[in-house]
Enzyme design. Structure first.
Site, short mmCIF file in Angstrom:
data_model
loop_
_atom_site.label_atom_id
_atom_site.label_comp_id
_atom_site.label_asym_id
_atom_site.label_seq_id
_atom_site.Cartn_x
_atom_site.Cartn_y
_atom_site.Cartn_z
CG ASP A 11 23.46 37.83 4.22
OD1 ASP A 11 23.71 36.94 3.41
OD2 ASP A 11 22.74 38.82 3.97
CG ASP A 35 20.48 46.06 -5.87
OD1 ASP A 35 20.70 46.78 -6.86
OD2 ASP A 35 19.35 45.85 -5.43
CB SER A 123 29.35 54.03 -1.46
OG SER A 123 28.25 54.67 -2.09
CB VAL A 126 29.96 47.68 -7.06
CG1 VAL A 126 29.91 48.27 -8.45
CG2 VAL A 126 29.79 46.17 -7.12
#
Ligand code: APR
Length: 170
Positions: A11, A35, A123, A126
């Protein structure tokens, strides 16, 4: 180039580095994925700093391929470098914009004096960029960069992503 490139399965909000790169969107006002994790773990200071950037330099939002730094709030780093990746397109080659995310983030890191920088696989969530192509662009761009950053750490959230990125080591 004296930058060491490392690959970690984990993470990105757990990383102890000088700067953590956020896969943001142009609004800079948060979202899901990386985000969401960065804002959740980093706390409201990060969003406050992003709002200040929108009110000052980025009234129309941060353009795709650009990068900007804020405080990292409660994260184990000094800064978050927010960058906006391109959305994958089957008809338009946006590779240069994805490469720009890495190049511009390193340029901002150099301006800050950050020596260790953690990147997510920009990228590839999502924004649907195929993992292999994203890994190739990411590693090639970092390898080619003129930067004072000593460690670039790619932090991959799951085993498949880690395997694809780590295959570009060496
Ligand atoms: N640490 C490391 N990697 C992560 C984490 C995390 N905590 N959470 C997700 N990832 C991985 C995803 O598995 C994916 O491989 O980061 C990669 C990028 O996925 P996204 O976070 O969806 O980012 P992106 O594809 O660039 O899309 C950006 O998503 O969250 C919104 O606000 C963001 O609109 C923007 C868009």
């Amino acid at each position: 180039m004296s930058t060491t490139i490392t690959f970690v399965r984990g993470d990105i909000t757990d990383q102890h580095v000088d700067a953590i790169v956020n896969a943001a969107n142009s609004s800079l006002l948060g979202g899901g994925g990386v985000d969401g994790a960065i804002h959740r773990r980093g706390g409201p200071e990060i969003l406050e700093a992003c709002r200040a950037l929108r009110a000052s330099h980025y009234g129309k939002g941060l353009p795709t391929g650009r990068a900007v730094a804020t405080t990292a709030g409660r994260l184990h780093s000094e800064w978050v470098i927010h960058t906006v990746g391109p959305v994958w397109s089957a008809t338009e080659d946006r590779s240069d914009l994805l490469a720009s995310c890495y190049r511009e983030s390193l340029r901002v890191a150099d301006e800050l004096g950050a020596r260790t920088v953690a990147f997510p696989a920009i990228s590839t969530g999502v924004y649907r960029w195929p993992m292999e192509d994203a890994a190739r662009i990411a590693v090639e761009t970092v390898r080619a960069a003129e930067t004072a950053v000593e460690e670039v750490r790619f932090v991959l959230f799951d085993e498949p992503a880690y395997a694809v990125f780590a295959a570009h080591a060496g």
